[in-house]
Design an enzyme around this catalytic site. Structure first.
Site, PDB file in Angstrom:
ATOM      1  CB  CYS A 123     -13.455 -30.120  -6.198  1.00 55.64           C
ATOM      2  SG  CYS A 123     -14.947 -30.952  -6.858  1.00 55.64           S
ATOM      3  CB  CYS A 177     -14.595 -34.383  -8.791  1.00 60.18           C
ATOM      4  SG  CYS A 177     -15.602 -33.358  -9.617  1.00 60.18           S
ATOM      5  CD  GLU A 234       1.516 -19.789  -4.670  1.00 63.94           C
ATOM      6  OE1 GLU A 234       1.204 -19.889  -3.233  1.00 63.94           O
ATOM      7  OE2 GLU A 234       2.400 -19.365  -4.713  1.00 63.94           O
ATOM      8  CD  GLU A 240     -12.808 -32.966 -12.381  1.00 61.09           C
ATOM      9  OE1 GLU A 240     -11.869 -32.479 -11.314  1.00 61.09           O
ATOM     10  OE2 GLU A 240     -13.765 -32.458 -12.662  1.00 61.09           O
ATOM     11  CG  HIS A 272     -17.086 -30.050 -11.112  1.00 60.92           C
ATOM     12  ND1 HIS A 272     -16.302 -29.829  -9.872  1.00 60.92           N
ATOM     13  CD2 HIS A 272     -18.045 -29.212 -11.204  1.00 60.92           C
ATOM     14  CE1 HIS A 272     -16.805 -28.803  -9.420  1.00 60.92           C
ATOM     15  NE2 HIS A 272     -17.831 -28.364 -10.134  1.00 60.92           N
TER      16      HIS A 272
END
Length: 244
Positions: free
Chosen positions: A151, A154, A86, A123, A121
Site C-alpha cells: 500500500c 508501506c 483481478e 512489509e 502490515h
C-alpha cells in the site's frame, strides 16, 4: 510455524467480537448478502436485567492480533491468497514470503509473514521482526514474494529503509497489484522504484517456485490456474505503465 489451533480460535473470536477490517484488494467487491458483524459482548453471569428483560451485557476486550510468522504456508491458503485474479474480494490480508542472503555460510534466511491489518502490515513487520539487527558491513540481498503489492504507506516506509540502509537490496515480486488505479498507490510504487527496489509481477514459474519453497507438504501437486499467465501479463503491463 504458528500454532494453527490457537490461530483458528483467535480468528473465530475476531469474527464474532470485532467489526471486519477493510479488505485489501485490487477493487473492492461487496459480497451479496453481507451483513456487518455484531459488536462483541459477553453476558454477565450475575448481571442486572435490561429493560427488555434480557441479561445486561458489557463489552469484552480482546487482545490485538499480531503479525503471524512461520516457515511454510497451508496449501489451501496459498492457492486462495496468491491467486492473481483481478477482483480479489475476501483476500483481506497480505502474505509475504521472504528470502534473505547475507553472504554468509549460514545460508538463506527463509520464512513468511501474514498480517491481519490490525496493526503493522507485513512489509513493515519484516524489518522489525525478521531483520531487526542491521549491520552496515553486511550486504543483504532480499527477495519478497507477496500476495499483493504494498500500500502507499508501506511503500513509503520501505523506500525510507532502502535510503538509510545502503547495503540492502530488495526485490519484490507480487501476485496482484493493490488498488493500482489510485494515484497515491501509483506514487508509492514510483517512490519504491526510485529508491532502488526491483518491482515485478509474479510469473507462472514464480508461483511454482513459491509453492515448492514456502508451502507445507509435498504430497499435493501444484497446478497453475488456467488464466495465470494472462493475469500476469495484464498486471505486468499495468505496472510497467506506472513505472515508466
Amino acid at each position: 510455524m504458528a500454532d494453527k489451533s490457537r490461530l483458528a480460535m483467535r480468528r473465530k473470536e475476531k469474527e464474532k467480537k470485532e467489526d471486519p477490517e477493510p479488505v485489501k484488494n485490487v477493487k473492492e467487491v461487496k459480497e451479496e448478502g453481507e451483513t456487518p458483524a455484531e459488536n462483541g459482548e459477553a453476558p454477565q453471569e450475575n448481571g442486572e436485567a435490561a429493560e427488555n428483560g434480557e441479561p445486561q451485557v458489557e463489552p469484552m476486550e480482546l487482545p490485538p492480533f499480531e503479525i503471524i510468522t512461520g516457515d511454510r504456508i497451508d496449501p489451501f491458503v496459498f492457492k486462495f491468497q496468491f491467486k492473481n485474479v483481478e477482483y480479489s474480494s475476501g483476500r483481506n490480508k497480505t502474505f509475504l514470503c521472504y528470502l534473505v542472503d547475507r553472504g554468509s555460510a549460514e545460508g538463506l534466511l527463509r520464512g513468511y509473514l501474514e498480517d491481519e491489518h490490525a496493526g503493522s502490515h507485513a512489509e513493515e513487520a519484516f524489518f522489525t521482526q525478521c531483520l531487526p539487527d542491521y549491520d552496515p558491513a553486511v550486504k543483504y540481498t532480499i527477495t519478497w514474494y507477496m500476495s499483493s503489492s504494498p500500500c502507499a504507506a508501506c511503500a513509503a516506509k520501505i523506500a525510507e529503509v532502502l535510503k538509510t540502509r545502503k547495503s540492502v537490496k530488495l526485490s519484490i515480486f507480487a501476485a496482484r497489484l493493490f488498488e493500482w488505479e489510485e494515484p497515491e498507490i501509483q506514487a508509492g510504487l514510483k517512490t519504491l522504484h526510485a529508491a532502488g527496489c526491483k518491482l515485478r509481477m509474479m510469473k507462472p514459474l514464480d508461483f511454482s517456485y513459491t509453492w515448492d519453497t514456502f508451502v507445507e507438504g509435498d504430497e499435493q501437486a501444484f497446478n497453475l490456474w488456467e488464466d495465470c499467465k494472462d493475469n500476469y501479463e495484464y498486471y505486468q503491463d499495468k505496472l510497467a505503465d506506472i513505472l515508466q
